[in-house]
Write an enzyme that holds these catalytic residues in place. Structure first.
Site, short mmCIF file in Angstrom:
data_model
loop_
_atom_site.label_atom_id
_atom_site.label_comp_id
_atom_site.label_asym_id
_atom_site.label_seq_id
_atom_site.Cartn_x
_atom_site.Cartn_y
_atom_site.Cartn_z
N GLU A 1 5.37 -0.42 72.54
CA GLU A 1 6.36 -0.03 71.53
C GLU A 1 5.87 -0.34 70.12
O GLU A 1 6.08 0.45 69.20
CB GLU A 1 7.70 -0.72 71.78
N CYS B 1 11.37 19.80 71.69
CA CYS B 1 12.05 19.83 70.40
C CYS B 1 11.08 19.32 69.33
O CYS B 1 11.33 18.32 68.66
CB CYS B 1 13.32 18.98 70.45
N CYS C 1 12.87 26.26 72.28
CA CYS C 1 14.28 26.18 72.65
C CYS C 1 14.55 26.88 73.99
O CYS C 1 15.52 26.55 74.67
CB CYS C 1 15.14 26.77 71.54
N CYS D 1 14.47 24.32 76.61
CA CYS D 1 15.27 23.12 76.35
C CYS D 1 16.50 23.05 77.25
O CYS D 1 17.27 24.01 77.33
CB CYS D 1 15.71 23.09 74.89
N CYS E 1 23.37 23.00 71.59
CA CYS E 1 22.67 22.63 70.35
C CYS E 1 23.19 23.47 69.19
O CYS E 1 23.07 24.70 69.18
CB CYS E 1 21.16 22.83 70.52
#
Length: 354
Positions: free
Chosen positions: A36, A191, A198, A201, A207
């Site tokens: 991370e 995205c 899209c 998606c 959306c």
DNA sequence: AAGCCGGGGAG
DNA sequence: CTCCCAGGCTT
């Protein structure tokens, strides 16, 4: 939420998500934490080789805590944002000294560790401990800004607060580990910043940006400002044994704690380098050989680096004290060097005639 | 709220 | 060239 955002995302993730990243193997809080930190403002493909080498050298948080900070910085060399490495090392000692070598399993305590903020703490809680926590990294910001058509740049406080609310709202109670990975994968793979897919998606049906055919408007872009131009001499000083002089940079500021080349003020002309070396470094040098300069860009300014090579014939004292040290080439390349300095010392440099 | 802090991938 | 990336810290 009743739109089943998380469910649709999870179903997509099972089929198309990234299930094989290095930090997914032998998953524990230490490995998740290191990944991370490395991934802050840094793309996955860049991080992977650094993560592998880092884990080879520092397999546990105790190995990291006991290591010299120079060793940590050398493994961070080229990755950038070196405060991350210094903070990582400090936090490792915190984990050992304050928590007996075991990572706290809640976000609030994790945030007391240097270098861990709200999103990173949540990521560790979710990924390592499987507990519910909402993350909000660059991927999630983009997904949520589009899905809810949130206007404005996420660096603005109000925009950020709104995005955090949506992030909390969508985070499910079950399968949180997979969900956090899923929404990041969606942002990274579908995205995307430009030309999002899209069609592929799983949440395009709800959306708002897609419905308005305005995905390109979200998230709002950062206001840009001109970066100042700076210039410096960088000296490649070689002694009679072929060693090169490096200078440790101050602990904070650009390239903090790294080893770099000694610099001179650009106000000096090329014909003044010899004098300046003697006066400021106590080194008697031969004629400088100018090397072709180049421009290096930081996040907030440009730096024109003008290198010069000088052979040192005699030391009169100053150097090799405190922050200056001579290194053989192979030793130098094992230190924590800034990326352009590593390149400069590695590549066969084209010389320009004086 | 704005600045500081790297380097590189991708367009 | 521009934009931004699994951000956090400092002022």
């Amino acid at each position: 939420m009743t739109d089943r955002f998380a469910d649709k995302l999870l179903a997509w993730y099972d089929q198309h998500g990234r299930h094989n990243l290095p930090w997914h193997h032998d998953r524990n809080a230490y490995r998740v934490w290191v990944s991370e930190i490395m991934l802050q403002q840094t793309q996955v493909t860049t991080v992977i080789p650094y993560f592998e080498a880092f884990m080879e050298r520092f397999p546990t948080v105790r190995d990291l805590a006991e290591a010299p900070v120079d060793d940590v910085l050398s493994h961070w060399s080229g990755l950038g944002y070196y405060a991350r490495a210094r903070n990582l090392h400090k936090a490792a000692t915190q984990v050992v000294d304050e928590f007996g070598g075991e990572f706290p399993a809640n976000a609030e305590t994790l945030e007391t560790l240097t270098g861990i903020g709200r999103s990173t703490a949540a990521a560790i809680v979710a990924q390592a401990f499987g507990k519910r926590a909402a993350i909000l990294d660059g991927n999630v910001k983009r997904v949520l800004a589009r899905h809810h058509a949130v206007p404005g740049w996420p660096g603005r406080t109000g925009v950020l607060r709104q995005l955090w609310e949506y992030a909390e709202e969508h985070t499910p109670d079950e399968r949180v580990r997979d969900y956090t990975q899923a929404i990041m994968d969606l942002g990274a793979m579908v995205c995307t910043r430009s030309k999002p897919e899209c069609n592929a998606c799983p949440v395009s049906d709800t959306c708002q940006a897609f419905a308005r055919n305005e995905t390109h408007l979200y998230p709002g872009s950062k206001p840009k400002k001109a970066k100042p131009e700076k210039t410096t001499w960088m000296l490649i000083l070689e002694d009679t044994e072929g060693r090169v002089l490096l200078e440790r940079r101050p602990p904070s500021g650009i390239w903090g704690g790294l080893w770099s080349l000694p610099e001179l003020d650009p106000a000096h002309g090329a014909d003044e380098l010899q004098q300046a070396c003697e006066r400021e470094l106590g080194l008697e040098c031969h004629e400088p050989e100018l090397i072709s300069g180049f421009r290096h860009t930081f996040s907030h300014y440009h730096l024109h680096i003008q290198p010069a090579r000088l052979s040192v014939q005699r030391q009169k004292g100053v150097a090799e004290s405190g922050r200056f040290q001579w290194f053989y080439p192979d030793q130098a390349l094992n230190m924590g060097l800034p990326a352009p300095i590593r390149t400069l010392l590695t590549e066969p440099e084209q010389t320009a005639l004086l």
